[in-house]
Scaffold this motif. Sequence first.
Motif, PDB file in Angstrom:
ATOM      1  N   ARG A  19      -6.011   6.409  -8.630  1.00  0.00           N
ATOM      2  CA  ARG A  19      -5.767   6.420 -10.089  1.00  0.00           C
ATOM      3  C   ARG A  19      -7.032   6.004 -10.843  1.00  0.00           C
ATOM      4  N   ARG A  22      -7.476   3.752 -14.062  1.00  0.00           N
ATOM      5  CA  ARG A  22      -6.154   3.188 -14.395  1.00  0.00           C
ATOM      6  C   ARG A  22      -5.638   2.293 -13.269  1.00  0.00           C
ATOM      7  N   SER A  23      -6.371   2.237 -12.170  1.00  0.00           N
ATOM      8  CA  SER A  23      -5.889   1.530 -10.982  1.00  0.00           C
ATOM      9  C   SER A  23      -5.979   0.007 -11.136  1.00  0.00           C
ATOM     10  N   MET A 102       0.147  -0.693  -2.193  1.00  0.00           N
ATOM     11  CA  MET A 102       1.209  -0.495  -1.202  1.00  0.00           C
ATOM     12  C   MET A 102       1.892   0.846  -1.470  1.00  0.00           C
ATOM     13  N   ASN A 104       5.261   2.822   0.001  1.00  0.00           N
ATOM     14  CA  ASN A 104       6.431   2.810   0.894  1.00  0.00           C
ATOM     15  C   ASN A 104       6.376   1.678   1.915  1.00  0.00           C
ATOM     16  N   PHE A 105       6.084   0.502   1.384  1.00  0.00           N
ATOM     17  CA  PHE A 105       6.116  -0.776   2.118  1.00  0.00           C
ATOM     18  C   PHE A 105       5.006  -0.950   3.136  1.00  0.00           C
ATOM     19  N   GLY A 148       4.191  -2.778  -6.532  1.00  0.00           N
ATOM     20  CA  GLY A 148       5.083  -2.798  -7.684  1.00  0.00           C
ATOM     21  C   GLY A 148       6.027  -3.982  -7.635  1.00  0.00           C
ATOM     22  N   GLY A 149       6.526  -4.278  -6.444  1.00  0.00           N
ATOM     23  CA  GLY A 149       7.501  -5.358  -6.279  1.00  0.00           C
ATOM     24  C   GLY A 149       6.863  -6.680  -5.880  1.00  0.00           C
ATOM     25  N   TYR A 151       6.861  -9.736  -2.896  1.00  0.00           N
ATOM     26  CA  TYR A 151       7.167  -9.868  -1.462  1.00  0.00           C
ATOM     27  C   TYR A 151       7.003 -11.304  -0.975  1.00  0.00           C
ATOM     28  N   MET A 186       3.452  -5.347 -10.060  1.00  0.00           N
ATOM     29  CA  MET A 186       2.759  -4.364 -10.911  1.00  0.00           C
ATOM     30  C   MET A 186       3.732  -3.427 -11.631  1.00  0.00           C
TER      31      MET A 186
HETATM   32  C1  LIG Z   1       3.686   6.867  -3.682  1.00  0.00           C
HETATM   33  C2  LIG Z   1       3.894   5.434  -4.108  1.00  0.00           C
HETATM   34  C3  LIG Z   1       4.598   4.586  -3.284  1.00  0.00           C
HETATM   35  C4  LIG Z   1       4.800   3.254  -3.657  1.00  0.00           C
HETATM   36  N1  LIG Z   1       5.468   2.419  -2.818  1.00  0.00           N
HETATM   37  C5  LIG Z   1       5.679   1.138  -3.175  1.00  0.00           C
HETATM   38  C6  LIG Z   1       6.390   0.248  -2.321  1.00  0.00           C
HETATM   39  O1  LIG Z   1       6.835   0.605  -1.247  1.00  0.00           O
HETATM   40  N2  LIG Z   1       6.565  -1.017  -2.737  1.00  0.00           N
HETATM   41  C7  LIG Z   1       6.083  -1.488  -3.916  1.00  0.00           C
HETATM   42  O2  LIG Z   1       6.257  -2.659  -4.203  1.00  0.00           O
HETATM   43  N3  LIG Z   1       5.384  -0.679  -4.746  1.00  0.00           N
HETATM   44  C8  LIG Z   1       5.169   0.621  -4.396  1.00  0.00           C
HETATM   45  N4  LIG Z   1       4.459   1.457  -5.227  1.00  0.00           N
HETATM   46  C9  LIG Z   1       3.864   0.883  -6.449  1.00  0.00           C
HETATM   47  C10 LIG Z   1       2.377   0.618  -6.282  1.00  0.00           C
HETATM   48  O3  LIG Z   1       2.089  -0.062  -5.083  1.00  0.00           O
HETATM   49  C11 LIG Z   1       1.847  -0.227  -7.440  1.00  0.00           C
HETATM   50  O4  LIG Z   1       2.190   0.332  -8.658  1.00  0.00           O
HETATM   51  C12 LIG Z   1       0.332  -0.399  -7.351  1.00  0.00           C
HETATM   52  O5  LIG Z   1      -0.073  -1.487  -8.119  1.00  0.00           O
HETATM   53  C13 LIG Z   1      -0.424   0.843  -7.793  1.00  0.00           C
HETATM   54  O6  LIG Z   1      -1.788   0.607  -7.605  1.00  0.00           O
HETATM   55  P1  LIG Z   1      -2.922   1.250  -8.532  1.00  0.00           P
HETATM   56  O7  LIG Z   1      -2.708   0.734  -9.940  1.00  0.00           O
HETATM   57  O8  LIG Z   1      -4.177   0.750  -7.921  1.00  0.00           O
HETATM   58  O9  LIG Z   1      -2.771   2.745  -8.425  1.00  0.00           O
HETATM   59  C14 LIG Z   1       4.264   2.771  -4.879  1.00  0.00           C
HETATM   60  C15 LIG Z   1       3.567   3.662  -5.714  1.00  0.00           C
HETATM   61  C16 LIG Z   1       3.391   4.973  -5.336  1.00  0.00           C
HETATM   62  C17 LIG Z   1       2.625   5.897  -6.247  1.00  0.00           C
END
Ligand SMILES: Cc1cc2nc3c(=O)[nH]c(=O)nc-3n(C[C@H](O)[C@H](O)[C@H](O)COP(=O)(O)O)c2cc1C
Length: 215
Positions: A19, A22-23, A102, A104-105, A148-149, A151, A186
């Motif tokens: 991203r 935006r990452s 992360m 998918n975990f 996102g979540g 842990y 996040m």
């Molecule tokens: C394909 C995909 C799978 C994801 N899987 C998970 C997950 O399993 N658990 C979780 O907590 N967040 C998950 N996320 C959320 C991202 O880990 C989170 O938004 C992260 O901060 C994105 O990083 P970035 O801003 O560097 O792109 C997922 C996001 C995407 C796009």
Amino acid sequence: MSQNGKKPQKTLIVQYTPRNERSNTKKILDAYIGEIKNSNIERLDLSKDVPDLFLEQNLDAYIHRNYLGQELSSEKKNLLSKMDRMTEQIKSADVVVVAYPMNNFSMPAPVKAWFDSVMLKGETWDAKNGSYVGLMTGKKALAIVTAGGNYEKEPMASWEHALSLTKIEFQFMGYSDVRGILAGGMSGGENAKSLSLENSIKQVQSIAQEWNQEK
Ligand SMILES: Cc1cc2nc3c(=O)[nH]c(=O)nc-3n(C[C@H](O)[C@H](O)[C@H](O)COP(=O)(O)O)c2cc1C
């Protein structure tokens, strides 16, 4: 050479942050890079330079060369050339920093493929007298992961296979100092997200300062 005549250390930054600007992961990584003082920096962007996967032919070449000690034809050697390049690159670095979100975990597929590419028997680890030996001793590794979540607590703690796996991979290769940051939340509200980012940025800055002190 640095002013005190010592060879500067080399830091390898391995990132999967598709991203881009935006990452959130990149924000934390950039805070680490901003504190690097006495180190040459080399970068590997896994969303542009995608590692090979082990498939029929290259896996066969790997087993014949690294496990059975056989000399390969140049055609078969070529099948391993990208893995060999990435392995030489990690071996040349004193510090390696891996940063990714992360998925998918666990870790995104290109990051796993990178570990599969550099964890080559006889190069970064070996088996001696029935036990595994890491060959990267004396080196440091840091993993920066966002999610996102959250842990930190059960039941979600046991779903976390990103940072925990990354640390195991580095430990298996024998890294002497393995650190990790998991910036969760996040996908939560703006406040939780900013707090998590701020906290993670402070932690990586402190690690960078510790690892980049002029000796
Ligand atoms: C394909 C995909 C799978 C994801 N899987 C998970 C997950 O399993 N658990 C979780 O907590 N967040 C998950 N996320 C959320 C991202 O880990 C989170 O938004 C992260 O901060 C994105 O990083 P970035 O801003 O560097 O792109 C997922 C996001 C995407 C796009």
